[in-house]
Design a protein around this motif. Structure first.
Motif, short mmCIF file in Angstrom:
data_model
loop_
_atom_site.label_atom_id
_atom_site.label_comp_id
_atom_site.label_asym_id
_atom_site.label_seq_id
_atom_site.Cartn_x
_atom_site.Cartn_y
_atom_site.Cartn_z
N ILE A 86 0.81 -1.11 0.50
CA ILE A 86 -0.07 -0.17 0.09
C ILE A 86 0.84 1.05 0.13
N GLN A 87 2.29 1.22 0.56
CA GLN A 87 2.78 2.20 0.67
C GLN A 87 3.43 2.20 -0.46
N ASN A 88 4.21 1.33 -1.11
CA ASN A 88 5.04 1.35 -2.30
C ASN A 88 3.82 2.06 -3.23
N LEU A 89 2.04 2.07 -3.46
CA LEU A 89 2.05 2.28 -4.40
C LEU A 89 1.12 3.32 -4.23
N ASP A 93 2.52 4.72 -7.82
CA ASP A 93 1.17 4.50 -9.19
C ASP A 93 0.32 5.09 -8.60
N ARG A 94 -0.34 5.22 -9.35
CA ARG A 94 -1.92 6.44 -9.59
C ARG A 94 -2.92 5.84 -9.80
N HIS A 95 -3.13 4.06 -10.30
CA HIS A 95 -4.38 3.15 -9.69
C HIS A 95 -4.78 2.71 -8.72
N PRO A 96 -6.61 2.83 -8.97
CA PRO A 96 -6.63 2.35 -7.73
C PRO A 96 -5.79 0.82 -7.05
N PRO A 97 -6.01 0.34 -6.03
CA PRO A 97 -4.52 -0.78 -5.85
C PRO A 97 -5.39 -2.50 -5.39
N LEU A 98 -7.48 -1.95 -6.32
CA LEU A 98 -7.54 -3.92 -6.02
C LEU A 98 -6.80 -4.68 -6.76
#
Length: 163
Positions: A86-89, A93-98
């Motif tokens: 979660i921290q890395n995303l 990353d700009r996308h939702p993490p699903l």
């Protein structure tokens, strides 16, 4: 002055003012079957849809290819712990993490082989066949739903991105 005579089937149905304001300008409910066009039975439609979904699964699973760079990055991130993921995303990353969360679970439950990593995308691609069928049936009829499902099963772009 000439008067144009319209055929009764071309005339717009008279809508009551109460119905037009309550439901909006569009008629709700199923379309009536056109004369001369036999309907596809529910059992036949379900059988053909199931067959199309099996064919779609076979096509998506049978064509081998290596991991793309973004898939390799997602796989690397899936090997992190959940808080680190979660921290890395949140930082990269700009996308939702699903998708990343599902991939995190898949790598821990099933493994991290090429087919396992592509599993969520393959499942989503096969379920899309059923979703397109359902949408086409809601808007048109079962026959149109089956044609739409066939096109979804064989569409090269949809196959490519759901591998």
């Amino acid at each position: 002055m000439t008067t144009v005579t319209r055929h009764p089937r071309d005339a717009a149905p008279a809508a009551s003012p109460a119905r037009a304001t309550a439901d909006g300008p569009f008629r709700l409910g199923r379309r009536t079957r056109l004369p001369g066009h036999p309907s596809v039975s529910r059992g036949t439609a379900v059988s053909v849809l199931g067959l199309l979904m099996l064919v779609g699964l076979a096509i998506r699973a049978a064509i081998p290819r290596g991991l793309w760079l973004d898939e390799a990055i997602s796989l690397h991130q899936a090997h992190l712990g959940l808080p680190e993921l979660i921290q890395n995303l949140s930082q990269t990353d700009r996308h939702p993490p699903l998708h990343h969360a599902v991939l995190w679970v898949v790598t821990r439950v099933v493994g991290d082989g090429d087919l396992e990593v592509r599993g969520p995308s393959i499942v989503a691609g096969v379920l899309l066949i059923a979703a397109v069928y359902w949408l086409a049936v809601e808007v048109f009829d079962r026959r149109t739903g089956l044609v739409a499902a066939l096109l979804t099963t064989l569409a090269p772009t949809l196959v490519w991105y759901s591998q």
